[in-house]
Write a protein that holds these residues in place. Structure first.
Motif, PDB file in Angstrom:
ATOM      1  N   GLU A   1      -7.943   4.996   6.760  1.00  0.00           N
ATOM      2  CA  GLU A   1      -6.873   5.497   5.892  1.00  0.00           C
ATOM      3  C   GLU A   1      -5.840   4.407   5.619  1.00  0.00           C
ATOM      4  O   GLU A   1      -5.269   4.346   4.533  1.00  0.00           O
ATOM      5  CB  GLU A   1      -6.203   6.716   6.525  1.00  0.00           C
ATOM      6  CG  GLU A   1      -5.184   7.388   5.619  1.00  0.00           C
ATOM      7  CD  GLU A   1      -4.572   8.636   6.223  1.00  0.00           C
ATOM      8  OE1 GLU A   1      -3.575   9.130   5.652  1.00  0.00           O
ATOM      9  OE2 GLU A   1      -5.074   9.103   7.266  1.00  0.00           O
TER      10      GLU A   1
ATOM     11  N   ARG B   1       2.352  -8.521  -1.307  1.00  0.00           N
ATOM     12  CA  ARG B   1       2.162  -7.101  -1.605  1.00  0.00           C
ATOM     13  C   ARG B   1       2.143  -6.265  -0.336  1.00  0.00           C
ATOM     14  O   ARG B   1       2.624  -5.134  -0.311  1.00  0.00           O
ATOM     15  CB  ARG B   1       0.864  -6.919  -2.390  1.00  0.00           C
ATOM     16  CG  ARG B   1       0.601  -5.502  -2.863  1.00  0.00           C
ATOM     17  CD  ARG B   1      -0.563  -5.469  -3.828  1.00  0.00           C
ATOM     18  NE  ARG B   1      -1.757  -6.036  -3.224  1.00  0.00           N
ATOM     19  CZ  ARG B   1      -2.627  -5.321  -2.501  1.00  0.00           C
ATOM     20  NH1 ARG B   1      -2.401  -4.042  -2.276  1.00  0.00           N
ATOM     21  NH2 ARG B   1      -3.710  -5.877  -2.011  1.00  0.00           N
TER      22      ARG B   1
ATOM     23  N   GLY C   1     -17.097   3.554  -2.924  1.00  0.00           N
ATOM     24  CA  GLY C   1     -16.981   3.444  -4.368  1.00  0.00           C
ATOM     25  C   GLY C   1     -18.203   3.936  -5.108  1.00  0.00           C
ATOM     26  O   GLY C   1     -18.120   4.229  -6.313  1.00  0.00           O
TER      27      GLY C   1
ATOM     28  N   GLN D   1      -3.159 -10.427   6.290  1.00  0.00           N
ATOM     29  CA  GLN D   1      -2.832  -9.934   4.957  1.00  0.00           C
ATOM     30  C   GLN D   1      -1.334  -9.968   4.687  1.00  0.00           C
ATOM     31  O   GLN D   1      -0.897 -10.200   3.563  1.00  0.00           O
ATOM     32  CB  GLN D   1      -3.357  -8.503   4.785  1.00  0.00           C
ATOM     33  CG  GLN D   1      -4.859  -8.393   4.723  1.00  0.00           C
ATOM     34  CD  GLN D   1      -5.444  -9.191   3.576  1.00  0.00           C
ATOM     35  OE1 GLN D   1      -5.176  -8.918   2.413  1.00  0.00           O
ATOM     36  NE2 GLN D   1      -6.241 -10.196   3.904  1.00  0.00           N
TER      37      GLN D   1
ATOM     38  N   CYS E   1      -7.135   2.395   2.786  1.00  0.00           N
ATOM     39  CA  CYS E   1      -7.062   3.111   1.505  1.00  0.00           C
ATOM     40  C   CYS E   1      -5.635   3.178   0.978  1.00  0.00           C
ATOM     41  O   CYS E   1      -5.380   2.880  -0.197  1.00  0.00           O
ATOM     42  CB  CYS E   1      -7.629   4.524   1.665  1.00  0.00           C
ATOM     43  SG  CYS E   1      -9.373   4.585   2.099  1.00  0.00           S
ATOM     44  N   ARG E   2      -4.699   3.558   1.825  1.00  0.00           N
ATOM     45  CA  ARG E   2      -3.329   3.762   1.365  1.00  0.00           C
ATOM     46  C   ARG E   2      -2.648   2.458   0.983  1.00  0.00           C
ATOM     47  O   ARG E   2      -1.774   2.445   0.119  1.00  0.00           O
ATOM     48  CB  ARG E   2      -2.505   4.476   2.441  1.00  0.00           C
ATOM     49  CG  ARG E   2      -2.841   5.952   2.585  1.00  0.00           C
ATOM     50  CD  ARG E   2      -1.829   6.668   3.433  1.00  0.00           C
ATOM     51  NE  ARG E   2      -2.102   8.082   3.528  1.00  0.00           N
ATOM     52  CZ  ARG E   2      -1.699   8.994   2.632  1.00  0.00           C
ATOM     53  NH1 ARG E   2      -1.019   8.615   1.572  1.00  0.00           N
ATOM     54  NH2 ARG E   2      -1.977  10.274   2.807  1.00  0.00           N
ATOM     55  N   ASN E   3      -3.017   1.366   1.638  1.00  0.00           N
ATOM     56  CA  ASN E   3      -2.383   0.080   1.348  1.00  0.00           C
ATOM     57  C   ASN E   3      -3.213  -0.798   0.424  1.00  0.00           C
ATOM     58  O   ASN E   3      -2.856  -1.953   0.190  1.00  0.00           O
ATOM     59  CB  ASN E   3      -2.113  -0.664   2.664  1.00  0.00           C
ATOM     60  CG  ASN E   3      -1.066   0.017   3.506  1.00  0.00           C
ATOM     61  OD1 ASN E   3       0.133  -0.157   3.305  1.00  0.00           O
ATOM     62  ND2 ASN E   3      -1.508   0.822   4.472  1.00  0.00           N
ATOM     63  N   ARG E   4      -4.321  -0.245  -0.085  1.00  0.00           N
ATOM     64  CA  ARG E   4      -5.174  -0.947  -1.049  1.00  0.00           C
ATOM     65  C   ARG E   4      -5.608  -2.323  -0.537  1.00  0.00           C
ATOM     66  O   ARG E   4      -5.539  -3.325  -1.262  1.00  0.00           O
ATOM     67  CB  ARG E   4      -4.449  -1.083  -2.395  1.00  0.00           C
ATOM     68  CG  ARG E   4      -4.075   0.252  -3.016  1.00  0.00           C
ATOM     69  CD  ARG E   4      -3.356   0.092  -4.331  1.00  0.00           C
ATOM     70  NE  ARG E   4      -2.991   1.384  -4.895  1.00  0.00           N
ATOM     71  CZ  ARG E   4      -2.335   1.549  -6.037  1.00  0.00           C
ATOM     72  NH1 ARG E   4      -1.973   0.473  -6.738  1.00  0.00           N
ATOM     73  NH2 ARG E   4      -2.036   2.748  -6.476  1.00  0.00           N
ATOM     74  N   LEU E   5      -6.058  -2.331   0.707  1.00  0.00           N
ATOM     75  CA  LEU E   5      -6.552  -3.555   1.310  1.00  0.00           C
ATOM     76  C   LEU E   5      -8.049  -3.702   1.022  1.00  0.00           C
ATOM     77  O   LEU E   5      -8.723  -2.738   0.655  1.00  0.00           O
ATOM     78  CB  LEU E   5      -6.295  -3.551   2.819  1.00  0.00           C
ATOM     79  CG  LEU E   5      -4.819  -3.479   3.224  1.00  0.00           C
ATOM     80  CD1 LEU E   5      -4.680  -3.347   4.742  1.00  0.00           C
ATOM     81  CD2 LEU E   5      -4.048  -4.693   2.728  1.00  0.00           C
ATOM     82  N   ASN E   6      -8.561  -4.888   1.224  1.00  0.00           N
ATOM     83  CA  ASN E   6      -9.952  -5.191   0.921  1.00  0.00           C
ATOM     84  C   ASN E   6     -10.876  -4.413   1.859  1.00  0.00           C
ATOM     85  O   ASN E   6     -10.787  -4.551   3.084  1.00  0.00           O
ATOM     86  CB  ASN E   6     -10.183  -6.704   1.062  1.00  0.00           C
ATOM     87  CG  ASN E   6     -11.582  -7.107   0.647  1.00  0.00           C
ATOM     88  OD1 ASN E   6     -12.529  -6.937   1.403  1.00  0.00           O
ATOM     89  ND2 ASN E   6     -11.701  -7.641  -0.552  1.00  0.00           N
ATOM     90  N   TYR E   7     -11.767  -3.599   1.284  1.00  0.00           N
ATOM     91  CA  TYR E   7     -12.649  -2.774   2.103  1.00  0.00           C
ATOM     92  C   TYR E   7     -13.663  -3.623   2.866  1.00  0.00           C
ATOM     93  O   TYR E   7     -13.961  -3.347   4.025  1.00  0.00           O
ATOM     94  CB  TYR E   7     -13.393  -1.760   1.232  1.00  0.00           C
ATOM     95  CG  TYR E   7     -12.522  -0.625   0.751  1.00  0.00           C
ATOM     96  CD1 TYR E   7     -11.949   0.264   1.659  1.00  0.00           C
ATOM     97  CD2 TYR E   7     -12.286  -0.418  -0.609  1.00  0.00           C
ATOM     98  CE1 TYR E   7     -11.148   1.314   1.226  1.00  0.00           C
ATOM     99  CE2 TYR E   7     -11.489   0.625  -1.044  1.00  0.00           C
ATOM    100  CZ  TYR E   7     -10.924   1.492  -0.123  1.00  0.00           C
ATOM    101  OH  TYR E   7     -10.130   2.519  -0.539  1.00  0.00           O
TER     102      TYR E   7
END
Length: 286
Positions: free
Chosen positions: A125, A93, A163, A86, A128-134
């Motif tokens: 976490e 980003r 979600g 990533q 979530c905090r880095n808005r990476l692909n779940y």
């Protein structure tokens, strides 16, 4: 089938490597040179120097490290490979410095007495905090050697639930606290679970239902003792702001001078002419 966990010595050296790379990246040195230097500072009795040799070969050919880490799946975890991949995307980003800081803290945690619960919450976490692909991130997490088959199955199931269902509810339903309440109520536990988390984690999840997930993570971090997830630091805009402020002050000073001249009787516009232009010609020269 997940690979076996490494010896704690390997994780200690991994944490040291990631720390070196993170600190020396601030000097704007190429990753290739950093790896070549760091190789000689690592413990030669571990497998990490050999892994670095393979990373360097791939880095010289493609300019990327993630493909080599993927091939070294017996040494680097899927989550480590995912973070590096990533950071090497074109979006920019998610930075490599952030990935190194995350992997450094994780490796140091693994070198002590890690638990599946603590490692899962830390890695989740991070997503979530880095808005990476779940979807891709949880798939990578599920392949970690610390998780058995039940853990891996539950993590993969989590991909479809994120979600749609509150994460606190999902954690509570997978805890021994939920199992205990079912038994007390005389209800069957068949078809429920798996009960992967302890009663403490279940109570924490129950107390954080319908709240911001960050409160849940903060509580889990306090009680499970896993590393604090690195926070994204805002970019320091001071070097850009100072020249802009200086230009604005200069414009304000020019305006004040013009206003003062106007109050004294008018503005002499001839001083704004370029040299040799705007001069009133003499009639004798015509």
């Amino acid at each position: 089938m997940p690979n076996a966990a490494l010896d704690p010595t390997e994780y200690i050296e991994q944490g040291f490597l990631f720390q070196l790379l993170r600190e020396r990246l601030a000097d704007d040195m190429p990753m290739q040179e950093l790896l070549e230097q760091a190789r000689w500072e690592l413990l030669a009795t571990t497998k990490l120097p050999m892994a670095i040799d393979y990373l360097l070969t791939e880095l010289k050919h493609s300019g990327l490290m993630a493909p080599a880490m993927l091939k070294l799946g017996h040494y680097f975890t899927g989550f480590q490979t995912y973070l590096v991949s990533q950071s090497e995307t074109d979006t920019g980003r998610f930075m490599i410095s952030t990935a190194l800081q995350i992997m450094e803290a994780e490796a140091k945690y693994r070198s002590a007495q890690p638990t599946p619960e603590g490692l899962f919450f830390y890695q989740f976490e991070v997503l979530c905090r880095n808005r990476l692909n779940y979807d891709k991130g949880l798939t990578a997490i599920s392949s970690d050697p610390i998780f058995d088959a039940n853990w891996a199955k539950w993590i993969l199931m989590l991909r479809a639930q994120i979600g749609l269902v509150d994460i606190a509810d999902l954690l509570f339903l997978a805890s021994e606290e939920y199992q205990h309440r079912l038994v007390e109520a005389g209800q069957p536990t068949e078809g429920k679970g798996p009960f992967l988390f302890g009663r403490r984690e279940g109570l924490i999840a129950l107390g954080n239902r319908r709240k911001d997930p960050l409160f849940l993570f903060a509580a889990m971090q306090r009680h499970l003792g896993y590393p604090t997830v690195p926070r994204l630091k805002p970019r320091d805009q001071t070097p850009e702001l100072i020249p802009a402020l200086m230009r604005r002050v200069e414009r304000l000073e020019s305006r004040i001078k013009l206003m003062e001249e106007e109050r004294r009787g008018g503005i002499d516009i001839t001083k704004f002419y370029e040299k040799g232009q705007g001069k009133i010609p003499d009639l004798k020269d015509l």
